[in-house]
Motif scaffolding. Structure first.
Motif, PDB file in Angstrom:
ATOM      1  N   VAL A 100      24.933  95.059  90.479  1.00  0.00           N
ATOM      2  CA  VAL A 100      26.126  95.866  90.241  1.00  0.00           C
ATOM      3  C   VAL A 100      26.241  96.119  88.750  1.00  0.00           C
ATOM      4  CG1 VAL A 100      27.364  95.020  92.264  1.00  0.00           C
ATOM      5  CG2 VAL A 100      27.573  93.814  90.104  1.00  0.00           C
ATOM      6  N   PRO A 101      26.953  97.175  88.351  1.00  0.00           N
ATOM      7  CA  PRO A 101      27.144  97.419  86.918  1.00  0.00           C
ATOM      8  C   PRO A 101      27.951  96.295  86.296  1.00  0.00           C
ATOM      9  CG  PRO A 101      27.736  99.369  88.196  1.00  0.00           C
ATOM     10  CD  PRO A 101      27.499  98.264  89.162  1.00  0.00           C
ATOM     11  N   GLY A 102      27.600  95.925  85.094  1.00  0.00           N
ATOM     12  CA  GLY A 102      28.292  94.844  84.401  1.00  0.00           C
ATOM     13  C   GLY A 102      29.613  95.315  83.837  1.00  0.00           C
ATOM     14  N   GLY A 103      30.474  94.378  83.538  1.00  0.00           N
ATOM     15  CA  GLY A 103      31.759  94.685  82.919  1.00  0.00           C
ATOM     16  C   GLY A 103      31.546  94.931  81.431  1.00  0.00           C
ATOM     17  N   SER A 104      32.637  94.854  80.682  1.00  0.00           N
ATOM     18  CA  SER A 104      32.497  95.056  79.245  1.00  0.00           C
ATOM     19  C   SER A 104      31.818  93.825  78.645  1.00  0.00           C
ATOM     20  CB  SER A 104      33.869  95.286  78.605  1.00  0.00           C
ATOM     21  OG  SER A 104      34.694  94.158  78.811  1.00  0.00           O
ATOM     22  N   PRO A 105      30.883  94.023  77.745  1.00  0.00           N
ATOM     23  CA  PRO A 105      30.139  92.886  77.207  1.00  0.00           C
ATOM     24  C   PRO A 105      30.917  92.149  76.125  1.00  0.00           C
ATOM     25  CG  PRO A 105      29.328  94.906  76.250  1.00  0.00           C
ATOM     26  CD  PRO A 105      30.365  95.293  77.264  1.00  0.00           C
ATOM     27  N   ALA A 106      30.535  90.915  75.931  1.00  0.00           N
ATOM     28  CA  ALA A 106      31.065  90.102  74.839  1.00  0.00           C
ATOM     29  C   ALA A 106      29.879  89.641  74.012  1.00  0.00           C
ATOM     30  CB  ALA A 106      31.836  88.911  75.387  1.00  0.00           C
ATOM     31  N   PHE A 107      30.109  89.483  72.711  1.00  0.00           N
ATOM     32  CA  PHE A 107      29.024  89.121  71.808  1.00  0.00           C
ATOM     33  C   PHE A 107      29.403  87.871  71.043  1.00  0.00           C
ATOM     34  CE2 PHE A 107      28.964  93.709  72.322  1.00  0.00           C
ATOM     35  CZ  PHE A 107      27.659  93.916  72.722  1.00  0.00           C
ATOM     36  N   LEU A 108      28.405  87.116  70.643  1.00  0.00           N
ATOM     37  CA  LEU A 108      28.619  85.945  69.798  1.00  0.00           C
ATOM     38  C   LEU A 108      28.277  86.318  68.372  1.00  0.00           C
ATOM     39  CD1 LEU A 108      27.136  83.023  71.905  1.00  0.00           C
ATOM     40  CD2 LEU A 108      29.523  83.558  71.501  1.00  0.00           C
ATOM     41  N   GLY A 109      29.185  86.032  67.465  1.00  0.00           N
ATOM     42  CA  GLY A 109      28.936  86.296  66.051  1.00  0.00           C
ATOM     43  C   GLY A 109      28.067  85.200  65.460  1.00  0.00           C
ATOM     44  N   PRO A 110      27.597  85.387  64.223  1.00  0.00           N
ATOM     45  CA  PRO A 110      26.748  84.370  63.591  1.00  0.00           C
ATOM     46  C   PRO A 110      27.457  83.038  63.387  1.00  0.00           C
ATOM     47  CG  PRO A 110      27.031  86.288  62.147  1.00  0.00           C
ATOM     48  CD  PRO A 110      27.786  86.557  63.401  1.00  0.00           C
ATOM     49  N   ASP A 111      28.784  83.074  63.326  1.00  0.00           N
ATOM     50  CA  ASP A 111      29.533  81.823  63.145  1.00  0.00           C
ATOM     51  C   ASP A 111      29.904  81.168  64.473  1.00  0.00           C
ATOM     52  OD1 ASP A 111      31.275  83.741  63.969  1.00  0.00           O
ATOM     53  OD2 ASP A 111      32.812  83.359  62.460  1.00  0.00           O
ATOM     54  N   GLY A 112      29.465  81.754  65.609  1.00  0.00           N
ATOM     55  CA  GLY A 112      29.743  81.188  66.920  1.00  0.00           C
ATOM     56  C   GLY A 112      31.017  81.720  67.540  1.00  0.00           C
ATOM     57  N   LYS A 113      31.666  82.667  66.892  1.00  0.00           N
ATOM     58  CA  LYS A 113      32.911  83.237  67.389  1.00  0.00           C
ATOM     59  C   LYS A 113      32.603  84.300  68.450  1.00  0.00           C
ATOM     60  CE  LYS A 113      37.195  84.721  65.287  1.00  0.00           C
ATOM     61  NZ  LYS A 113      37.793  85.246  64.076  1.00  0.00           N
ATOM     62  N   VAL A 114      33.384  84.359  69.515  1.00  0.00           N
ATOM     63  CA  VAL A 114      33.193  85.322  70.593  1.00  0.00           C
ATOM     64  C   VAL A 114      33.867  86.623  70.189  1.00  0.00           C
ATOM     65  CG1 VAL A 114      33.644  85.860  73.013  1.00  0.00           C
ATOM     66  CG2 VAL A 114      33.107  83.519  72.326  1.00  0.00           C
ATOM     67  N   LEU A 115      33.107  87.708  70.199  1.00  0.00           N
ATOM     68  CA  LEU A 115      33.638  89.029  69.854  1.00  0.00           C
ATOM     69  C   LEU A 115      33.740  89.842  71.133  1.00  0.00           C
ATOM     70  CD1 LEU A 115      31.367  89.720  66.755  1.00  0.00           C
ATOM     71  CD2 LEU A 115      33.689  88.854  66.748  1.00  0.00           C
ATOM     72  N   GLY A 116      34.888  90.392  71.428  1.00  0.00           N
ATOM     73  CA  GLY A 116      35.097  91.165  72.642  1.00  0.00           C
ATOM     74  C   GLY A 116      35.688  90.296  73.732  1.00  0.00           C
ATOM     75  N   GLU A 117      36.070  90.939  74.820  1.00  0.00           N
ATOM     76  CA  GLU A 117      36.686  90.233  75.943  1.00  0.00           C
ATOM     77  C   GLU A 117      35.732  90.275  77.120  1.00  0.00           C
ATOM     78  OE1 GLU A 117      39.426  87.943  77.698  1.00  0.00           O
ATOM     79  OE2 GLU A 117      39.597  88.697  75.669  1.00  0.00           O
ATOM     80  N   PRO A 118      35.109  89.160  77.498  1.00  0.00           N
ATOM     81  CA  PRO A 118      34.179  89.175  78.627  1.00  0.00           C
ATOM     82  C   PRO A 118      34.929  89.376  79.939  1.00  0.00           C
ATOM     83  CG  PRO A 118      34.474  86.941  77.847  1.00  0.00           C
ATOM     84  CD  PRO A 118      35.226  87.837  76.897  1.00  0.00           C
ATOM     85  N   THR A 119      34.344  90.176  80.821  1.00  0.00           N
ATOM     86  CA  THR A 119      34.931  90.379  82.149  1.00  0.00           C
ATOM     87  C   THR A 119      33.856  90.120  83.191  1.00  0.00           C
ATOM     88  OG1 THR A 119      34.384  92.719  82.124  1.00  0.00           O
ATOM     89  CG2 THR A 119      36.565  92.116  81.332  1.00  0.00           C
ATOM     90  N   VAL A 120      34.309  89.836  84.377  1.00  0.00           N
ATOM     91  CA  VAL A 120      33.410  89.545  85.487  1.00  0.00           C
ATOM     92  C   VAL A 120      32.992  90.866  86.125  1.00  0.00           C
ATOM     93  CG1 VAL A 120      33.226  88.391  87.714  1.00  0.00           C
ATOM     94  CG2 VAL A 120      34.527  87.349  85.864  1.00  0.00           C
ATOM     95  N   ALA A 121      31.737  90.975  86.485  1.00  0.00           N
ATOM     96  CA  ALA A 121      31.257  92.177  87.170  1.00  0.00           C
ATOM     97  C   ALA A 121      31.859  92.223  88.563  1.00  0.00           C
ATOM     98  CB  ALA A 121      29.746  92.167  87.253  1.00  0.00           C
ATOM     99  N   PRO A 122      32.226  93.425  89.049  1.00  0.00           N
ATOM    100  CA  PRO A 122      32.801  93.510  90.395  1.00  0.00           C
ATOM    101  C   PRO A 122      31.752  93.191  91.446  1.00  0.00           C
ATOM    102  CG  PRO A 122      32.427  95.703  89.510  1.00  0.00           C
ATOM    103  CD  PRO A 122      32.114  94.726  88.414  1.00  0.00           C
ATOM    104  N   SER A 123      32.221  92.649  92.558  1.00  0.00           N
ATOM    105  CA  SER A 123      31.278  92.335  93.638  1.00  0.00           C
ATOM    106  C   SER A 123      30.822  93.633  94.292  1.00  0.00           C
ATOM    107  CB  SER A 123      31.923  91.401  94.654  1.00  0.00           C
ATOM    108  OG  SER A 123      33.043  92.043  95.214  1.00  0.00           O
ATOM    109  N   PRO A 124      29.597  93.667  94.803  1.00  0.00           N
ATOM    110  CA  PRO A 124      29.101  94.911  95.397  1.00  0.00           C
ATOM    111  C   PRO A 124      29.808  95.233  96.695  1.00  0.00           C
ATOM    112  CG  PRO A 124      27.522  93.164  95.728  1.00  0.00           C
ATOM    113  CD  PRO A 124      28.613  92.606  94.854  1.00  0.00           C
ATOM    114  N   LYS A 125      29.944  96.522  96.973  1.00  0.00           N
ATOM    115  CA  LYS A 125      30.551  96.956  98.224  1.00  0.00           C
ATOM    116  C   LYS A 125      29.547  96.719  99.345  1.00  0.00           C
ATOM    117  CE  LYS A 125      33.030 100.605  95.874  1.00  0.00           C
ATOM    118  NZ  LYS A 125      33.163 102.046  95.685  1.00  0.00           N
TER     119      LYS A 125
END
Length: 165
Positions: A100-125
């Motif tokens: 299934v298509p992924g949700g919005s991605p989240a990234f880890l910065g060089p200092d270990g900080k999470v950038l962005g809001e991770p979301t769960v991919a929707p379940s397939p129909k």
């Protein structure tokens, strides 16, 4: 007409001494044989050279034909790869595999900080036609962990996703 008039005088006498009178003492047979052998050897050499060139020409033509066949095959395979690498073909194939298509991605910065809001991919129909099982089989020692009911699965427990590229 060619009667001898006596001894030659002056210039004629000097020229007469240079040319032998009477039959030639040198045999002509070895010279003629040498010339015939040289001409025959030259002709045979030319014949062999021409045959070798013709044989090389046939080999060259055969290799050019083979190159043309392989080039055509390469182009056909490249067309297949290009058709399968198109975004819509990749998406269709991923859906056939249950991705299934992924949700919005989240990234880890060089200092270990999470950038962005991770979301769960929707379940397939659910589809009307059963999809084929994935081509890869999981290792027997790594069975998927069932999630308890009422909890949301973490990002590692969700279905595989595609990036849409």
């Amino acid at each position: 007409m060619s009667a001898a008039r006596g001894p030659l005088k002056g210039r004629a006498a000097r020229l007469g001494r240079l040319m032998p009178s009477g039959p030639s003492s040198a045999a002509r047979t070895p010279f003629v044989l040498l010339v015939v052998l040289l001409l025959g050897g030259g002709l045979i050499t030319l014949l062999l050279l021409n045959s070798a060139l013709n044989q090389g020409s046939f080999k060259l033509r055969e290799l050019k034909d083979r190159t043309t066949e392989l080039t055509d095959e390469e182009q056909a395979l490249q067309r297949d790869v290009d058709a399968n690498a198109a975004p819509d073909a990749l998406e269709r194939r991923a859906r056939e595999l249950g991705m299934v298509p992924g949700g919005s991605p989240a990234f880890l910065g060089p200092d270990g900080k999470v950038l962005g809001e991770p979301t769960v991919a929707p379940s397939p129909k659910p589809s009307r036609t059963p999809s084929r099982p994935p081509a890869r089989t999981a290792d027997p020692g790594t069975a998927p962990k069932p999630t308890p009911t009422g909890t949301t699965p973490t990002a590692t427990e969700t279905a595989p996703t595609t990036s849409g590229r």
